[in-house]
Design a protein around this motif. Structure first.
Motif, PDB file in Angstrom:
ATOM      1  N   ASN A  20       4.229  -4.175   9.446  1.00 35.43           N
ATOM      2  CA  ASN A  20       2.958  -3.886   8.783  1.00 35.43           C
ATOM      3  C   ASN A  20       1.760  -4.283   9.628  1.00 35.43           C
ATOM      4  O   ASN A  20       0.636  -4.358   9.136  1.00 35.43           O
ATOM      5  CB  ASN A  20       2.895  -4.592   7.421  1.00 35.43           C
ATOM      6  CG  ASN A  20       3.118  -6.098   7.545  1.00 35.43           C
ATOM      7  OD1 ASN A  20       3.197  -6.639   8.646  1.00 35.43           O
ATOM      8  ND2 ASN A  20       3.241  -6.764   6.404  1.00 35.43           N
ATOM      9  N   ASP A  21       2.021  -4.577  10.895  1.00 37.37           N
ATOM     10  CA  ASP A  21       0.952  -4.975  11.811  1.00 37.37           C
ATOM     11  C   ASP A  21       1.073  -4.151  13.088  1.00 37.37           C
ATOM     12  O   ASP A  21       2.057  -4.270  13.820  1.00 37.37           O
ATOM     13  CB  ASP A  21       1.096  -6.469  12.132  1.00 37.37           C
ATOM     14  CG  ASP A  21       0.034  -6.976  13.112  1.00 37.37           C
ATOM     15  OD1 ASP A  21      -0.746  -6.154  13.628  1.00 37.37           O
ATOM     16  OD2 ASP A  21      -0.002  -8.192  13.353  1.00 37.37           O
ATOM     17  N   LEU A  49       0.401   2.696  11.664  1.00 39.85           N
ATOM     18  CA  LEU A  49       1.698   2.229  11.175  1.00 39.85           C
ATOM     19  C   LEU A  49       2.546   3.352  10.586  1.00 39.85           C
ATOM     20  O   LEU A  49       3.627   3.105  10.065  1.00 39.85           O
ATOM     21  CB  LEU A  49       1.489   1.141  10.110  1.00 39.85           C
ATOM     22  CG  LEU A  49       0.901  -0.172  10.644  1.00 39.85           C
ATOM     23  CD1 LEU A  49       0.489  -1.068   9.499  1.00 39.85           C
ATOM     24  CD2 LEU A  49       1.902  -0.876  11.549  1.00 39.85           C
ATOM     25  N   TRP A  53      -5.965   1.581  10.726  1.00 41.36           N
ATOM     26  CA  TRP A  53      -4.880   0.588  10.701  1.00 41.36           C
ATOM     27  C   TRP A  53      -3.620   1.181  10.075  1.00 41.36           C
ATOM     28  O   TRP A  53      -2.523   1.078  10.627  1.00 41.36           O
ATOM     29  CB  TRP A  53      -5.365  -0.623   9.913  1.00 41.36           C
ATOM     30  CG  TRP A  53      -4.395  -1.759   9.794  1.00 41.36           C
ATOM     31  CD1 TRP A  53      -3.374  -1.878   8.921  1.00 41.36           C
ATOM     32  CD2 TRP A  53      -4.386  -2.964  10.571  1.00 41.36           C
ATOM     33  NE1 TRP A  53      -2.710  -3.065   9.091  1.00 41.36           N
ATOM     34  CE2 TRP A  53      -3.312  -3.760  10.101  1.00 41.36           C
ATOM     35  CE3 TRP A  53      -5.169  -3.452  11.599  1.00 41.36           C
ATOM     36  CZ2 TRP A  53      -3.020  -5.001  10.631  1.00 41.36           C
ATOM     37  CZ3 TRP A  53      -4.877  -4.704  12.129  1.00 41.36           C
ATOM     38  CH2 TRP A  53      -3.821  -5.460  11.655  1.00 41.36           C
ATOM     39  N   TYR A  63       1.834  -6.069  16.247  1.00 37.15           N
ATOM     40  CA  TYR A  63       3.229  -6.512  16.366  1.00 37.15           C
ATOM     41  C   TYR A  63       4.112  -5.342  16.814  1.00 37.15           C
ATOM     42  O   TYR A  63       4.993  -5.501  17.663  1.00 37.15           O
ATOM     43  CB  TYR A  63       3.709  -7.062  15.025  1.00 37.15           C
ATOM     44  CG  TYR A  63       5.160  -7.495  15.033  1.00 37.15           C
ATOM     45  CD1 TYR A  63       5.538  -8.712  15.596  1.00 37.15           C
ATOM     46  CD2 TYR A  63       6.153  -6.681  14.493  1.00 37.15           C
ATOM     47  CE1 TYR A  63       6.865  -9.110  15.616  1.00 37.15           C
ATOM     48  CE2 TYR A  63       7.489  -7.068  14.514  1.00 37.15           C
ATOM     49  CZ  TYR A  63       7.831  -8.281  15.073  1.00 37.15           C
ATOM     50  OH  TYR A  63       9.152  -8.665  15.102  1.00 37.15           O
ATOM     51  N   TYR A  82      -9.689   0.502   8.056  1.00 35.48           N
ATOM     52  CA  TYR A  82      -8.422   0.326   7.352  1.00 35.48           C
ATOM     53  C   TYR A  82      -7.569   1.586   7.427  1.00 35.48           C
ATOM     54  O   TYR A  82      -6.351   1.541   7.554  1.00 35.48           O
ATOM     55  CB  TYR A  82      -8.698  -0.049   5.897  1.00 35.48           C
ATOM     56  CG  TYR A  82      -7.450  -0.428   5.139  1.00 35.48           C
ATOM     57  CD1 TYR A  82      -6.679  -1.521   5.531  1.00 35.48           C
ATOM     58  CD2 TYR A  82      -7.050   0.297   4.019  1.00 35.48           C
ATOM     59  CE1 TYR A  82      -5.532  -1.872   4.845  1.00 35.48           C
ATOM     60  CE2 TYR A  82      -5.908  -0.056   3.314  1.00 35.48           C
ATOM     61  CZ  TYR A  82      -5.153  -1.142   3.729  1.00 35.48           C
ATOM     62  OH  TYR A  82      -4.016  -1.487   3.036  1.00 35.48           O
TER      63      TYR A  82
END
Length: 792
Positions: free
Chosen positions: A689-690, A90, A86, A693, A83
């Motif tokens: 937030n991805d 971002l 991740w 993407y 996490y």
């Protein structure tokens, strides 16, 4: 009231559910009475079944609860390493890093870098070439780059012979010598002359000796030869031409002379173009203007505006590469030699024939008229003797990298070439000195642990650019698959030739990135300059309400990145005032391009070098650190709209006569314009937030220029694949929009087969429409089937 309405509705539904439940209870009671009225065996069997079902249900419930509890205790996703990664992916850029880098850059360090780089000549393929490559690598290791290595290529180069110099003669009718050009430039200042200084020559010129009448051909442009042939009725077939430097690439001058049947070419630098203040006495070493003995060296070869090793077109010149025979390669077939304007005066004042047109007159002191020829006064002729050799030599790229933290497989590439005709204080060492200071500043932050860019930054010190953009082109050819899928953009600084205003050439999607950087960077603190680089640039070279940014042509190392692979690119520099009407800085490629020129005349404080360093560094940091790449497709469509309008103005009427229309191009361009607007609205409205993407959006932005490439290349220039922008086929320095159309339409009525040529125009118009539509599909929503199966 709305809340109460919804509460009543829910309560009503709940009451109906309760009523239904009570009704079902009554039915169950009736059923139970009937059951109790049956046999005792049936009663006992039903109880056993109910007990078993209850036990199994309880066991399953307990087991499921235990499993859920265990997995819940183990997962703890918000605190996991995955996490954290991740979230890290971002993170946006840290703007404090920008200030750290810009403040670390130091003008005094740039000055000392330049002093070292210009200590002696470093022509490609010589021992000094390798020494400088090793010096750059050692500096990058010291600066703390994650890696730095030397990449050699074995390529065809060209040299004059010191023991057998090149000469241009004037001969008397009896064959005796009337005049002979100087074999080298005069030593005008301490340090100008070095044992390794190469005499003036044009690389790749054919070896040979030719004699004949002389003809003056102005700048040697295609329109100059046309004027001679069609209006002035001067035939250059079998003649030796003399042309002045400027306006176009020197190799195109030789190509045009050869095309019109000349047997040789002499090129000189006229004071009108290189000593333009009308005072030819006030020249180097006192000012930057070219003295009469100054000679511009330079190559005659850039294949299709891309260059590379002449013997290995389209493929890298590795040790085991197939090499075409030299006789089969399209190198110049005529001897060509450059001279200074002191020497040129002797030839031009002897020219017979009519006076040249007013716009062809130069400014050599004491020369009242420039005549056309052919031939010299009193029956004299010219002999041109060129003894250049061509031979394969090793030359060396240096490639360094700061590895990206989140996307190490995405490359922001900075490049400058390292080789020079002599000392190269401006071209290219001013750019090299700046790049070394950028690697020092960025490396310091990386070593301290304060910063590591999101994407990788690659630094490239190119070899043998002066000959034919060789180092960059060979590297692009060798790593075309990697670069085609991974390169974000290429940022080039060839040299810093002036102190008047900033200048940029770029693919249109990079405009905002350039403007943002120049708005942030302080300009040189001198009278006439504004607070920021952007403000001075806008004031001194405007294009409407923003600074002028030109299209990319050729002549430097961005050519193969854009032309072969479709990698977005920019060329940056601080330059001179265009109102001077000079084609380049006056001492370009001469022996007098020394440290003295830069440090005592052009940029004593090195503030202009520092401004370029800061813009270059900030652009690369922005491209490397931004979560979303700072590209803007809407700037691309704005540029194309103007380019298509210019095409229509030049050619539409003539095309209509052959039933060729712009309908398909207009339709595709309309689609592209709409998609560009929707694409950027989609980016602006996305939560981001991805990381997957984000990566997808960035890939779409990155591949816009890739989508403009055609694998079959431009008509008659298969190695040039970018359909929208490429160098002009008649001047490699000039960037032309939709160059395939410009090439096909040029003198189409004089084509040997006009009907076939018009059919090629029709075909290429279709290719352009298809390509523009392909770009539109590249930026469509990737989740839409329209990207793969559009409605027709």
């Amino acid at each position: 009231m709305e809340d109460n309405y919804h509460k009543l509705e829910v309560d009503g539904d709940f009451q109906s559910l309760k009523s239904t439940h009570n009704h079902n209870q009554a039915n169950d009671t009736d059923s139970q009475v009937q059951i109790l009225g049956g046999s005792q065996r049936d009663k006992m069997g039903s109880r056993t079944t109910l007990i078993i079902v209850a036990v199994v249900t309880a066991v399953l419930g307990i087991t499921l609860g235990v499993l859920i509890g265990w997995f819940s205790s183990q997962a703890q996703f918000p605190d996991s390493e995955a996490y954290k990664i991740w979230l890290k992916a971002l993170e946006g850029e840290d703007e404090a890093i920008r200030e750290m880098i810009l403040e670390e850059l130091n003008a005094d360090v740039i000055k000392e870098n330049l002093r070292t780089l210009t200590a002696k000549p470093h022509l490609a393929g010589t021992p000094a070439d390798k020494e400088n490559a090793e010096y750059v690598k050692d500096m990058w290791d010291e600066h703390g780059l994650d890696s730095a290595r030397i990449v050699p290529y074995n390529v065809l180069l060209s040299y004059p012979l010191k023991e057998k110099p090149n000469f241009v003669y004037i001969l008397n009718p009896n064959g005796t010598e009337f005049y002979k050009s100087d074999p080298e430039e005069k030593d005008l200042d301490d340090g100008d002359k070095h044992p390794d200084t190469v005499p003036p020559f044009n690389a790749y010129a054919a070896e040979g000796t030719v004699e004949g009448d002389l003809v003056y051909v102005n700048y040697g442009r295609i329109e100059d030869f046309q004027k001679l042939d069609e209006e002035l009725k001067v035939n250059v077939t079998g003649k030796i031409c003399i042309a002045r430097y400027g306006k176009i690439f020197r190799g195109d001058k030789a190509k045009h002379a050869q095309q019109y049947g000349a047997v040789g070419l002499v090129i000189y630098s006229d004071p009108a173009d290189y000593a333009a203040d009308d005072n030819t006495a006030d020249v180097y070493p006192h000012t930057w203007w070219l003295p009469g003995s100054g000679v511009q060296r330079g190559s005659l070869y850039i294949k299709q505006g891309l260059g590379g090793d002449p013997l290995t077109p389209a493929y890298p010149s590795s040790e085991n590469a197939y090499r075409y025979p030299e006789s089969s390669v399209d190198l110049p077939k005529i001897p060509v030699q450059p001279i200074g304007y002191e020497n040129a005066k002797h030839f031009l004042e002897q020219l017979d024939g009519d006076r040249a047109p007013d716009e062809w007159q130069g400014n050599i002191d004491g020369l009242a008229n420039y005549n056309l020829g052919p031939g010299l006064l009193d029956g004299r002729t010219v002999k041109l003797e060129v003894n250049n050799i061509r031979e394969r030599k090793w030359t060396y790229n240096v490639i360094g990298m700061i590895r990206g933290s989140q996307e190490p497989d995405r490359y922001v590439i900075l490049g400058n070439h390292r080789d020079a005709w002599v000392f190269g204080a401006v071209d290219p060492s001013s750019g090299t000195a700046v790049m070394l200071e950028i690697t020092r500043a960025m490396g310091k932050l990386v070593k301290s642990g304060k910063w590591r860019p999101r994407r990788s930054i690659v630094f490239c010190s190119w070899a043998a650019e002066e000959y034919s953009l060789i180092g960059s082109t060979e590297w692009v050819e060798e790593f075309s698959k990697n670069l085609g899928s991974r390169a974000v953009a290429y940022l080039n600084v060839d040299n810093i030739p002036g102190n008047y205003t900033f200048r940029a050439k770029a693919t249109p999607n990079l405009l905002q990135t350039i403007f943002e950087a120049t708005k942030y960077v302080r300009d040189a603190p001198f009278p006439g300059h504004s607070e920021t680089v952007y403000d001075t640039w806008l004031k001194r070279n405007p294009d409407g309400d923003q600074p002028k940014v030109s299209n990319l042509g050729s002549g430097s190392d961005y050519a193969s990145f854009l032309g072969q692979l479709g990698i977005s690119a920019v060329d940056l520099r601080y330059t001179f005032d265009s109102d001077l009407n000079i084609s380049s800085y006056p001492l370009y490629h001469s022996m007098y391009e020394t440290f003295h020129l830069v440090s005592e005349i052009m940029d004593r404080s090195f503030e202009y070098h520092l401004a370029v360093a800061r813009v270059w560094a900030e652009m690369s940091r922005n491209l490397a650190d931004s979560l979303i790449l700072p590209f803007d497709c809407r700037d691309y469509t704005a540029n194309l709209e103007k380019s298509i309008a210019a095409l229509k103005e030049d050619y539409q009427q003539k095309m209509n006569e052959h039933d060729i229309t712009f309908d398909a191009i207009d339709s595709a361009f309309g689609n592209l314009t709409s998609e560009a607007v929707e694409f950027h609205e989609r980016i602006a409205n996305s939560p981001l937030n991805d990381p997957f993407y984000v990566r997808r959006i960035n890939d779409q932005l990155m591949y816009v220029d890739r989508a403009f490439t055609d694998p079959l290349g431009l008509p008659d220039r298969q190695l040039q694949r970018h359909v929208a922008f490429a160098p002009s086929s008649r001047d490699a320095y000039f960037g032309e929009a939709f160059p395939g159309i410009a090439d096909l339409m040029f003198e189409i009525d004089k084509s040997p087969d006009p009907a076939a040529q018009w059919e090629r125009v029709r075909e290429h118009m279709s290719v352009i429409a298809f390509t523009i539509q392909s770009v539109a599909s590249t930026i469509k929503d990737a989740e839409s089937i329209d990207t793969l199966a559009p409605q027709r």
